[in-house]
Design a protein around this motif. Structure first.
Motif, PDB file in Angstrom:
ATOM      1  N   TYR A  39       0.837  -1.198   0.000  1.00  9.54           N
ATOM      2  CA  TYR A  39       0.000   0.000   0.000  1.00  9.54           C
ATOM      3  C   TYR A  39       0.874   1.251   0.000  1.00  9.54           C
ATOM      4  O   TYR A  39       0.658   2.184  -0.767  1.00  9.54           O
ATOM      5  CB  TYR A  39      -0.933   0.001   1.208  1.00  9.54           C
ATOM      6  N   LYS A  40       1.894   1.238   0.860  1.00 11.19           N
ATOM      7  CA  LYS A  40       2.822   2.372   0.944  1.00 11.19           C
ATOM      8  C   LYS A  40       3.564   2.551  -0.386  1.00 11.19           C
ATOM      9  O   LYS A  40       3.708   3.667  -0.880  1.00 11.19           O
ATOM     10  CB  LYS A  40       3.807   2.112   2.087  1.00 11.19           C
ATOM     11  N   ALA A  42       2.522   1.647  -3.387  1.00  9.70           N
ATOM     12  CA  ALA A  42       1.578   2.163  -4.385  1.00  9.70           C
ATOM     13  C   ALA A  42       1.314   3.648  -4.176  1.00  9.70           C
ATOM     14  O   ALA A  42       1.240   4.420  -5.140  1.00  9.70           O
ATOM     15  CB  ALA A  42       0.273   1.374  -4.327  1.00  9.70           C
ATOM     16  N   LYS A  43       1.190   4.054  -2.920  1.00  6.97           N
ATOM     17  CA  LYS A  43       0.947   5.461  -2.599  1.00  6.97           C
ATOM     18  C   LYS A  43       2.121   6.326  -3.051  1.00  6.97           C
ATOM     19  O   LYS A  43       1.938   7.361  -3.700  1.00  6.97           O
ATOM     20  CB  LYS A  43       0.709   5.598  -1.089  1.00  6.97           C
ATOM     21  N   TYR A  44       3.342   5.893  -2.737  1.00  2.85           N
ATOM     22  CA  TYR A  44       4.532   6.630  -3.158  1.00  2.85           C
ATOM     23  C   TYR A  44       4.643   6.653  -4.682  1.00  2.85           C
ATOM     24  O   TYR A  44       4.979   7.677  -5.279  1.00  2.85           O
ATOM     25  CB  TYR A  44       5.801   6.009  -2.572  1.00  2.85           C
ATOM     26  N   MET A  46       2.266   6.449  -6.941  1.00  3.30           N
ATOM     27  CA  MET A  46       1.274   7.363  -7.514  1.00  3.30           C
ATOM     28  C   MET A  46       1.691   8.817  -7.308  1.00  3.30           C
ATOM     29  O   MET A  46       1.545   9.639  -8.213  1.00  3.30           O
ATOM     30  CB  MET A  46      -0.106   7.114  -6.908  1.00  3.30           C
ATOM     31  N   SER A  47       2.226   9.137  -6.134  1.00  4.14           N
ATOM     32  CA  SER A  47       2.689  10.502  -5.875  1.00  4.14           C
ATOM     33  C   SER A  47       3.810  10.891  -6.833  1.00  4.14           C
ATOM     34  O   SER A  47       3.809  11.990  -7.398  1.00  4.14           O
ATOM     35  CB  SER A  47       3.188  10.646  -4.438  1.00  4.14           C
TER      36      SER A  47
END
Length: 128
Positions: A39-40, A42-44, A46-47
């Motif tokens: 999750y982390k 994927a979040k990074y 996308m950012s």
């Protein structure tokens, strides 16, 4: 402590038997930990994706780290798919087709005037 030959053979035999037992019988929190890390990741990702332009110049070490991360996560995905038999959906095939989703309401004709129908999510976004 002295170990005679018979005791040593017994210890080795016990260790070899343990190696034959399937590891997957062991229950722990590795799945939850992996999901948290993914999750982390994927979040990074996308950012970073949203922050970079096609013309952004990156230092070689940055490009290298992105390449290695993509390679590593690809290897994990393929291992889980083919070796462990996990069924994984392609995220791009789950995306809504163009022309659907938020902001794509088709106009309706009411008294010769175009009227757009909006849903609750669109109304909320318009208010904020």
């Amino acid at each position: 402590m002295k170990i005679n030959e018979t005791k040593l053979k017994k210890i080795i035999l016990g260790e070899m038997e343990m190696m034959q037992e399937p590891y997957f019988d062991h229950v722990d929190e590795e799945g939850g930990m992996a999901k948290s890390q993914l999750y982390k990741l994927a979040k990074y990702a996308m950012s970073l994706h949203d922050a970079l332009d096609d013309n952004t110049q990156l230092e070689a070490w940055v490009q290298s780290k992105i390449t290695m991360a993509a390679d590593y996560i690809g290897k994990v995905k393929h291992y889980l798919e083919y070796e462990m038999g996990l069924d994984m959906a392609d995220p791009e095939s789950q995306m809504e087709p163009e022309g659907t989703g938020c902001g794509s309401a088709a106009p309706m004709m009411v008294d010769d005037t175009e009227v757009f129908e909006i849903d609750d999510e669109d109304a909320y976004l318009m208010e904020s």
